[in-house]
Design a protein around this motif. Structure first.
Motif, PDB file in Angstrom:
ATOM      1  N   ILE A 123      13.104  20.731  33.015  1.00 47.42           N
ATOM      2  CA  ILE A 123      12.006  21.013  32.467  1.00 47.42           C
ATOM      3  C   ILE A 123      10.844  22.234  33.253  1.00 47.42           C
ATOM      4  CG2 ILE A 123       9.664  20.272  31.538  1.00 47.42           C
ATOM      5  CD1 ILE A 123      11.134  17.811  29.990  1.00 47.42           C
ATOM      6  N   GLY A 124      10.525  21.696  34.817  1.00 49.31           N
ATOM      7  CA  GLY A 124       9.559  22.321  35.240  1.00 49.31           C
ATOM      8  C   GLY A 124      10.273  23.960  35.897  1.00 49.31           C
ATOM      9  N   CYS A 125      11.749  23.927  35.727  1.00 45.48           N
ATOM     10  CA  CYS A 125      12.528  25.627  35.909  1.00 45.48           C
ATOM     11  C   CYS A 125      12.020  26.430  34.589  1.00 45.48           C
ATOM     12  CB  CYS A 125      14.043  25.165  36.089  1.00 45.48           C
ATOM     13  SG  CYS A 125      14.154  24.268  37.470  1.00 45.48           S
ATOM     14  N   VAL A 126      11.973  25.642  33.275  1.00 53.38           N
ATOM     15  CA  VAL A 126      11.830  26.701  32.053  1.00 53.38           C
ATOM     16  C   VAL A 126      10.279  26.777  32.553  1.00 53.38           C
ATOM     17  CG1 VAL A 126      12.126  26.069  29.668  1.00 53.38           C
ATOM     18  CG2 VAL A 126      13.651  25.829  30.790  1.00 53.38           C
ATOM     19  N   VAL A 127       9.103  25.587  32.689  1.00 52.76           N
ATOM     20  CA  VAL A 127       7.690  25.775  32.406  1.00 52.76           C
ATOM     21  C   VAL A 127       8.251  27.263  34.095  1.00 52.76           C
ATOM     22  CG1 VAL A 127       6.116  24.928  33.080  1.00 52.76           C
ATOM     23  CG2 VAL A 127       7.467  23.775  31.473  1.00 52.76           C
ATOM     24  N   ALA A 128       8.294  26.751  34.674  1.00 51.48           N
ATOM     25  CA  ALA A 128       7.616  27.933  35.803  1.00 51.48           C
ATOM     26  C   ALA A 128       8.337  29.365  35.603  1.00 51.48           C
ATOM     27  CB  ALA A 128       8.494  27.841  37.010  1.00 51.48           C
ATOM     28  N   ALA A 129       9.622  29.798  34.711  1.00 45.85           N
ATOM     29  CA  ALA A 129       9.801  30.671  33.746  1.00 45.85           C
ATOM     30  C   ALA A 129       9.279  31.433  33.410  1.00 45.85           C
ATOM     31  CB  ALA A 129      11.314  30.524  33.805  1.00 45.85           C
ATOM     32  N   SER A 130       9.122  30.808  32.144  1.00 45.86           N
ATOM     33  CA  SER A 130       8.031  30.889  31.591  1.00 45.86           C
ATOM     34  C   SER A 130       6.483  31.008  31.419  1.00 45.86           C
ATOM     35  CB  SER A 130       7.605  29.932  30.240  1.00 45.86           C
ATOM     36  OG  SER A 130       8.556  28.883  29.949  1.00 45.86           O
ATOM     37  N   LEU A 131       5.883  30.194  32.539  1.00 49.34           N
ATOM     38  CA  LEU A 131       4.998  31.227  33.384  1.00 49.34           C
ATOM     39  C   LEU A 131       4.881  32.489  34.247  1.00 49.34           C
ATOM     40  CD1 LEU A 131       1.987  29.661  34.514  1.00 49.34           C
ATOM     41  CD2 LEU A 131       3.268  28.534  36.143  1.00 49.34           C
ATOM     42  N   GLY A 132       6.129  32.519  34.390  1.00 49.07           N
ATOM     43  CA  GLY A 132       5.801  34.082  35.834  1.00 49.07           C
ATOM     44  C   GLY A 132       6.238  35.425  34.333  1.00 49.07           C
ATOM     45  N   ALA A 133       7.424  34.739  34.288  1.00 48.50           N
ATOM     46  CA  ALA A 133       7.196  35.838  32.480  1.00 48.50           C
ATOM     47  C   ALA A 133       6.450  36.255  31.359  1.00 48.50           C
ATOM     48  CB  ALA A 133       8.590  35.574  31.808  1.00 48.50           C
ATOM     49  N   LEU A 134       6.013  35.300  30.853  1.00 45.26           N
ATOM     50  CA  LEU A 134       4.776  35.520  30.153  1.00 45.26           C
ATOM     51  C   LEU A 134       3.191  36.437  30.924  1.00 45.26           C
ATOM     52  CD1 LEU A 134       5.159  32.614  28.289  1.00 45.26           C
ATOM     53  CD2 LEU A 134       5.491  34.761  27.559  1.00 45.26           C
ATOM     54  N   THR A 135       2.842  36.007  31.830  1.00 43.61           N
ATOM     55  CA  THR A 135       1.337  35.966  32.401  1.00 43.61           C
ATOM     56  C   THR A 135       2.227  37.446  32.695  1.00 43.61           C
ATOM     57  OG1 THR A 135       2.565  34.924  34.562  1.00 43.61           O
ATOM     58  CG2 THR A 135       0.964  33.791  33.550  1.00 43.61           C
ATOM     59  N   ALA A 136       3.147  37.607  33.458  1.00 44.57           N
ATOM     60  CA  ALA A 136       3.095  39.113  34.255  1.00 44.57           C
ATOM     61  C   ALA A 136       3.371  40.351  32.873  1.00 44.57           C
ATOM     62  CB  ALA A 136       4.643  39.358  34.218  1.00 44.57           C
ATOM     63  N   ARG A 137       4.145  39.508  31.283  1.00 48.49           N
ATOM     64  CA  ARG A 137       3.517  40.821  30.074  1.00 48.49           C
ATOM     65  C   ARG A 137       2.020  40.819  29.825  1.00 48.49           C
ATOM     66  NH1 ARG A 137       7.103  42.347  26.412  1.00 48.49           N
ATOM     67  NH2 ARG A 137       6.494  42.196  24.467  1.00 48.49           N
ATOM     68  N   SER A 138       1.657  39.499  29.676  1.00 45.60           N
ATOM     69  CA  SER A 138       0.457  39.720  29.345  1.00 45.60           C
ATOM     70  C   SER A 138      -0.265  40.509  30.289  1.00 45.60           C
ATOM     71  CB  SER A 138      -0.224  38.195  29.392  1.00 45.60           C
ATOM     72  OG  SER A 138       0.102  37.788  30.171  1.00 45.60           O
ATOM     73  N   GLY A 139      -0.206  40.534  31.361  1.00 43.98           N
ATOM     74  CA  GLY A 139      -0.863  41.347  32.452  1.00 43.98           C
ATOM     75  C   GLY A 139      -0.768  42.701  31.769  1.00 43.98           C
ATOM     76  N   ARG A 140       0.376  43.159  31.911  1.00 43.88           N
ATOM     77  CA  ARG A 140       0.174  44.773  30.948  1.00 43.88           C
ATOM     78  C   ARG A 140       0.060  44.845  30.607  1.00 43.88           C
ATOM     79  NH1 ARG A 140       6.207  43.421  33.833  1.00 43.88           N
ATOM     80  NH2 ARG A 140       6.723  42.838  31.242  1.00 43.88           N
TER      81      ARG A 140
END
Length: 316
Positions: free
Chosen positions: A294-311
């Motif tokens: 669960i921690g891995c998926v949360v971390a992956a989502s956090l990284g991918a989604l924040t990068a996309r929303s920032g762009r």
């Protein structure tokens, strides 16, 4: 399942129709409530609704549970949003596809919940919208997020290390979880298109009507007269309000007052919220490999989604 992931994936282009969004936001209280708290309340409401839905499995099938959730949810949203039915052929096709994706996602989700803990089902399903988020990216970092999410799923499935309290998933359970992820990905793709074309509130209401119609035959065939038992109908209404109407209202209200990047960060916590609700209300214990997954998926989502929303924020 949460009802607003489309807005997280397309923060610069998918906004709800103002009138419907205001009426929905009014369901959750005044603007004085801090947006992060609204987000957390929405996620908790979604997962509590899912936990209550497991109680319906004693009397109705997953198809019946899905029919009750989407049916009552559609009735409430149509009454609140009052969507017009004037649609062109392309818009009607998008709404139909959105509704079918919604029906398939929820039917697979409740079927999976008969076999796996809530936190596991939600976390694996979360990989669907995560993959949509990074599908068009050519950045090596985003490939790393996908690999990290894949590691998390392997840990959750019991393919790496001992299964712990919940045990390893069998092939059928993993397949149903995969179908939830696929349905959630379709929900994101078609939901974003519908939201852009019609507005989030109107599109969701019409899509939920289509989804309810699609899943009704499965509900009747799998549950029969039990589907219309007064207590079952009451629980179904509660599931619809907790899992669809209130979370959507809370998240729409929060989106109006927070940057998309913050929204994405908070949304990434949903698998962890699901695991906590599963432990608290359903007494579902997870082993350390599953918690790590669960921690891995949360971390992956956090990284991918924040990068996309920032762009998206920089380009918008």
């Amino acid at each position: 399942m949460s009802g607003t992931y489309t807005c997280a994936v397309g923060p610069s282009g998918a906004r709800p129709a103002p009138g419907g969004a205001r009426r929905l936001a009014a369901l959750v209280g005044p603007d004085a409530v801090p947006p992060p708290l609204l987000m957390l309340l929405g996620m908790v409401s979604t997962q509590v609704g899912a936990a209550i839905a497991t109680g319906l499995f004693r009397t109705v099938s997953p198809g019946g549970t899905t029919a009750l959730r989407l049916g009552f949810g559609a009735l409430v949203l149509v009454a609140v949003v009052r969507p017009t039915l004037r649609l062109g052929p392309r818009a009607a096709g998008l709404v139909a596809a959105f509704g079918v994706a919604m029906a398939g996602m929820n039917l697979a989700f409740y079927t999976a919940l008969q076999r796996v803990p809530l936190g596991v089902a939600v976390t694996i399903a979360f990989t669907g919208p995560l993959l949509v988020s990074v599908a068009a990216s050519r950045r090596a970092r985003d490939v790393g997020w996908v690999l990290l999410a894949g590691l998390g799923v392997a840990l959750l499935a019991g393919l790496l290390g001992p299964g712990g309290g919940a045990g390893p998933l069998d092939g059928t359970a993993l397949a149903w979880c995969g179908l939830v992820a696929l349905g959630w990905a379709g929900y994101v793709v078609f939901g974003k298109a519908v939201s852009t074309r019609l507005g989030g509130s109107r599109g969701l209401a019409l899509g939920m009507v289509v989804g309810a119609v699609c899943v009704l035959p499965f509900g009747v065939a799998g549950s029969g007269a039990a589907l219309f038992d007064p207590w079952t109908l009451t629980l179904g209404l509660g599931v619809a309000l907790l899992s669809s109407v209130l979370p959507y209202s809370a998240e729409m209200a929060a989106l109006r007052r927070m940057p998309a990047r913050v929204f994405a960060v908070l949304l990434s916590l949903e698998p962890a919220v699901a695991a906590l609700v599963g432990l608290t209300l359903l007494h579902e214990t997870l082993g350390w490999p599953q918690l790590l997954g669960i921690g891995c998926v949360v971390a992956a989502s956090l990284g991918a989604l924040t990068a996309r929303s920032g762009r998206s924020e920089r380009s918008g």
